[in-house]
Structures are given as structure tokens and as C-alpha cells.
Scaffold this motif. Structure first.
Motif, PDB file in Angstrom:
ATOM      1  N   ASP A  70       0.996  -1.209   0.256  1.00 42.43           N
ATOM      2  CA  ASP A  70       0.047  -0.050  -0.139  1.00 42.43           C
ATOM      3  C   ASP A  70       0.789   1.298   0.022  1.00 42.43           C
ATOM      4  N   GLN A  72       0.426   4.191  -1.027  1.00 45.66           N
ATOM      5  CA  GLN A  72      -0.484   5.438  -0.594  1.00 45.66           C
ATOM      6  C   GLN A  72      -0.525   5.811   0.737  1.00 45.66           C
ATOM      7  N   HIS A  73      -0.590   4.527   1.554  1.00 51.18           N
ATOM      8  CA  HIS A  73      -0.561   4.699   3.128  1.00 51.18           C
ATOM      9  C   HIS A  73       0.704   4.998   3.378  1.00 51.18           C
ATOM     10  N   ARG A  76       1.008   8.848   2.582  1.00 53.62           N
ATOM     11  CA  ARG A  76       0.407   9.639   3.648  1.00 53.62           C
ATOM     12  C   ARG A  76       1.111   9.724   4.811  1.00 53.62           C
ATOM     13  N   ILE A 140       2.151   5.380  -9.213  1.00 51.08           N
ATOM     14  CA  ILE A 140       1.133   6.128  -8.672  1.00 51.08           C
ATOM     15  C   ILE A 140       0.128   6.393  -9.846  1.00 51.08           C
ATOM     16  N   SER A 141      -1.294   6.382  -9.569  1.00 54.06           N
ATOM     17  CA  SER A 141      -2.390   6.572 -10.433  1.00 54.06           C
ATOM     18  C   SER A 141      -2.977   7.774  -9.999  1.00 54.06           C
ATOM     19  N   GLU A 144      -4.889   8.037  -7.208  1.00 51.51           N
ATOM     20  CA  GLU A 144      -4.187   7.998  -5.961  1.00 51.51           C
ATOM     21  C   GLU A 144      -3.449   9.258  -5.678  1.00 51.51           C
ATOM     22  N   ALA A 147      -5.946  11.518  -4.382  1.00 52.06           N
ATOM     23  CA  ALA A 147      -6.243  11.399  -2.728  1.00 52.06           C
ATOM     24  C   ALA A 147      -5.088  11.733  -1.786  1.00 52.06           C
ATOM     25  N   LEU A 148      -3.777  11.814  -2.649  1.00 48.93           N
ATOM     26  CA  LEU A 148      -2.719  12.180  -1.654  1.00 48.93           C
ATOM     27  C   LEU A 148      -2.842  13.723  -1.594  1.00 48.93           C
ATOM     28  N   HIS A 151      -5.047  14.747   1.040  1.00 52.25           N
ATOM     29  CA  HIS A 151      -4.309  14.514   2.301  1.00 52.25           C
ATOM     30  C   HIS A 151      -3.397  15.565   2.673  1.00 52.25           C
TER      31      HIS A 151
END
Length: 218
Positions: A70, A72-73, A76, A140-141, A144, A147-148, A151
């Protein structure tokens, strides 16, 4: 932190890459590295933004070498750690200003201007800096990345109160110094160029403890 060079960015990037590759307590370790870099910020023309970019570039470089389950996690966590570190740096600056006032001392105008510019730049450019650097992560898409970005926007909202209060403190202190010294006959001690950054570094531990306590109280 002393990287042994007038340009701490490559050192920071390499350390972040190692933290991400290890994958253990990423947020905490990123925050500690950022706070430990406070005394070197004045070597960089863009200060905190260069620091932010170095953190993200180190993270994306590590992820490109070994993509975790993951990613993206992980990113973050890096963003959160970066935000924690910058919040601590802002609070440490305010504490340094308060300490100087109590001791009838004033920092060099150039130092104060540099720190103010750094703080404002972080508030204005943090999201774009994080997003642009995250794009370098090859896997990375678009979703994604979006979403980042969201965040990082939330991180800025968390940062802004500390940044704004510190900018206000920097703008306010010289005026207070001048008025108080005139009315009370106080002789102010002007600190050498670069002293502010050393003072910030010395207040980082206290600032970190305060912020940790505030988060625990919530």
C-alpha cells in the motif's frame, strides 16, 4: 542535525529513503528528521519548501525501488510526519521569540525576514510541492495522486494555525521591543546573524513535547 555540508537536502533525501525502505514508524521518524533539520534551514534559499521537497523525493525514490503493498499509505505517513515536523519548527520559532523577548534580546532582521518568508511559503506552496514530487513516483495513479493531494490539503489546515501565530509573533516582537525599550529605557541585545536558527533548534524538543501533549489531550 549536522549533515556536514552547507546543503542538507541530499542528506535529508537519503535519510528519508532509508526510513521509507525500512517501513517502521515512518511518520514518527520523518517528523524527527524534519525537526532535527531546523538548524540547517537557513542554508537553503527556499528553506522549508526545499526541506519538504527533499522529504518527498526521498520517499518516492524508496518506493520506486521496492513498491510496498500500500504505497499510498506510506506516502500519507510521510506527509503526516512532514506536517508534524513543520508544526514543531513553527512552534519552536515562536518559543524562541518569546524567550528572546523575556531576555530583552532581538534577532537579526535578516533572520526574522528569512523565517517569515519560509513559513509563508510553506503555507502557500506545501500542497503543490507534495503533489508535484509525488508525481515522480512511477507507480502512482491519477486517483491516488488526487487522494494524496487531498491529504496534503488537510495537513496544511492542521499546519496553518501554528504557522500564522508564529508569523504574527515575528511581526509583533520588534515593535514591542522598540516601544518597551523606549518607554522603560531597556537596552536590547542584538543577536548575531544566524542566532535565530540556533535558538529554534534548541527549542525543538520542548515544542515537540508540547504538540505531543496537545494531541494526547484531544
Amino acid at each position: 542535525m549536522n549533515s556536514g555540508t552547507d546543503n542538507p537536502q541530499p542528506f535529508i533525501q537519503a535519510k528519508i529513503e532509508a526510513i521509507v525502505a525500512q517501513g517502521d514508524e515512518v511518520r514518527k521518524k520523518v517528523s524527527e528528521l524534519v525537526t532535527g533539520s531546523a538548524d540547517n534551514l537557513h542554508f537553503s534559499k527556499q528553506g522549508m519548501i526545499d526541506l519538504s521537497r527533499s522529504v518527498m523525493e526521498g520517499a518516492t525514490a524508496a518506493l520506486d525501488k521496492a513498491v510496498p503493498k500500500d504505497p499510498q499509505h506510506v506516502l500519507r505517513q510521510v506527509i503526516d510526519g512532514l506536517g508534524d515536523g513543520l508544526s514543531t519548527a513553527a512552534l519552536a520559532t515562536r518559543l524562541a521569540m518569546e524567550e528572546a523577548k523575556a531576555q530583552n534580546k532581538s534577532f537579526a532582521d535578516e533572520d526574522l525576514s528569512k523565517m517569515t518568508a519560509d513559513l509563508r511559503t510553506v503555507g502557500d506552496l506545501f500542497v503543490d510541492t507534495v503533489s508535484q514530487t509525488a508525481k515522480k513516483f512511477k507507480s502512482i495513479s491519477a486517483a491516488e495522486l488526487g487522494a494524496l493531494r487531498t491529504h496534503s490539503e488537510q495537513t496544511v489546515k492542521r499546519l496553518l494555525p501554528s504557522i500564522n501565530s508564529t508569523i504574527a509573533a515575528i511581526a509583533e516582537r520588534p515593535l514591542q521591543f522598540g516601544k518597551e525599550s523606549f518607554e522603560a529605557g531597556i537596552s536590547l541585545s542584538k543577536q548575531a546573524l544566524g542566532s535565530l536558527f540556533g535558538a529554534v533548534g534548541r527549542r525543538m524538543e520542548e515544542a515537540s513535547k508540547r504538540l505531543t501533549g496537545e494531541e494526547s489531550a484531544k
